[in-house]
Design a protein around this motif. Sequence first.
Motif, short mmCIF file in Angstrom:
data_model
loop_
_atom_site.label_atom_id
_atom_site.label_comp_id
_atom_site.label_asym_id
_atom_site.label_seq_id
_atom_site.Cartn_x
_atom_site.Cartn_y
_atom_site.Cartn_z
N ASP A 16 0.76 -1.34 -0.08
CA ASP A 16 0.09 0.04 -0.03
C ASP A 16 0.90 1.30 -0.01
N ILE A 17 2.37 1.26 0.29
CA ILE A 17 3.29 2.30 0.58
C ILE A 17 4.18 2.09 -0.60
N PRO A 18 3.99 2.81 -1.56
CA PRO A 18 5.15 2.95 -2.58
C PRO A 18 6.41 3.56 -2.19
N GLU A 19 7.55 2.80 -2.64
CA GLU A 19 8.86 3.28 -2.41
C GLU A 19 8.82 5.08 -2.55
N GLY A 20 9.47 5.69 -1.67
CA GLY A 20 9.45 7.40 -1.91
C GLY A 20 8.32 7.87 -1.65
N GLN A 21 7.26 7.26 -1.05
CA GLN A 21 5.81 8.09 -1.10
C GLN A 21 5.49 7.66 0.60
N GLY A 22 4.34 8.35 0.95
CA GLY A 22 3.63 8.37 2.06
C GLY A 22 2.21 8.04 1.84
N ARG A 23 1.54 7.37 2.83
CA ARG A 23 -0.06 7.41 2.78
C ARG A 23 -0.64 7.82 4.08
N GLU A 24 -1.66 8.32 4.13
CA GLU A 24 -2.46 8.67 5.32
C GLU A 24 -3.46 7.69 5.73
N PHE A 41 10.04 1.63 6.50
CA PHE A 41 8.80 2.15 6.84
C PHE A 41 9.02 3.21 8.05
N TYR A 42 8.37 4.38 7.99
CA TYR A 42 8.33 5.30 9.02
C TYR A 42 6.66 5.72 9.30
N ALA A 43 6.71 6.12 10.56
CA ALA A 43 5.27 6.64 10.95
C ALA A 43 5.30 7.65 11.75
N MET A 44 4.50 8.87 11.42
CA MET A 44 4.18 10.03 12.16
C MET A 44 2.76 10.64 12.23
N GLU A 45 2.55 11.34 12.98
CA GLU A 45 1.33 12.44 12.92
C GLU A 45 1.25 12.73 11.63
N ASN A 56 1.81 13.54 4.39
CA ASN A 56 1.79 12.16 3.68
C ASN A 56 1.94 12.45 2.34
N ASN A 57 1.62 13.69 1.68
CA ASN A 57 1.87 13.86 0.51
C ASN A 57 3.17 14.57 -0.04
N GLY A 58 4.05 14.95 0.87
CA GLY A 58 5.06 15.92 0.82
C GLY A 58 6.19 14.74 0.08
N PRO A 59 7.18 15.42 -0.53
CA PRO A 59 8.33 14.67 -0.94
C PRO A 59 9.29 14.37 -0.09
N ILE A 60 9.76 13.20 -0.25
CA ILE A 60 10.91 12.65 0.62
C ILE A 60 12.10 12.77 -0.11
N TYR A 61 13.06 13.25 0.65
CA TYR A 61 14.41 13.57 0.15
C TYR A 61 15.52 13.36 1.38
N SER A 62 16.56 12.39 1.29
CA SER A 62 17.41 12.28 2.41
C SER A 62 16.96 12.11 3.81
N GLY A 63 15.97 11.27 3.94
CA GLY A 63 15.34 11.13 5.13
C GLY A 63 14.45 12.02 5.78
N THR A 64 14.07 12.87 5.15
CA THR A 64 13.23 13.90 5.32
C THR A 64 11.84 13.90 4.69
N VAL A 65 10.96 14.47 5.13
CA VAL A 65 9.51 14.76 4.47
C VAL A 65 9.38 16.20 4.29
N THR A 66 8.85 16.76 3.24
CA THR A 66 8.75 18.21 3.31
C THR A 66 7.40 18.60 3.22
N CYS A 67 6.78 19.50 4.07
CA CYS A 67 5.44 20.08 4.14
C CYS A 67 5.24 20.61 2.80
#
Length: 114
Positions: A16-24, A41-45, A56-67
């Motif tokens: 359900d969670i493609p590589e490099g993406q997030g889901r809510e 896999f990582y989980a956060m509020e 959940n829809n922000g880009p992931i780069y170098s271990g961070t997700v961007t709002c």
Amino acid sequence: MSVQTSGTIRLANIEDIPEGQGREFRVGDRFVAIFRHKGEFYAMEDVCPHAGAPLNNGPIYSGTVTCLWHGWRFNLHDGICANLPKAPAVPTYPVTVQGQDLYVTLPPSDVQGT
């Protein structure tokens, strides 16, 4: 019927969670984002503490997700804001993979009666 909103909860299948993406996922009154980054896999509020945007829809780069609203970047491991370290961190939660299932361990919700 009672719905479990804390403790260890199955939230998704690994597919359900493609590589490099997030889901809510909604768990009671809480929104939880699960991210897949470099096979882990990582989980956060799923709420940016700055203005309440979903992460959940922000880009992931170098271990961070961007709002997407204002560019705050949160570390997937600990929720600390990478570009504003004194900003509030996003709560993170342990993720366990059992077979094809993803389990997240959530604390009791702070929301009561709302």
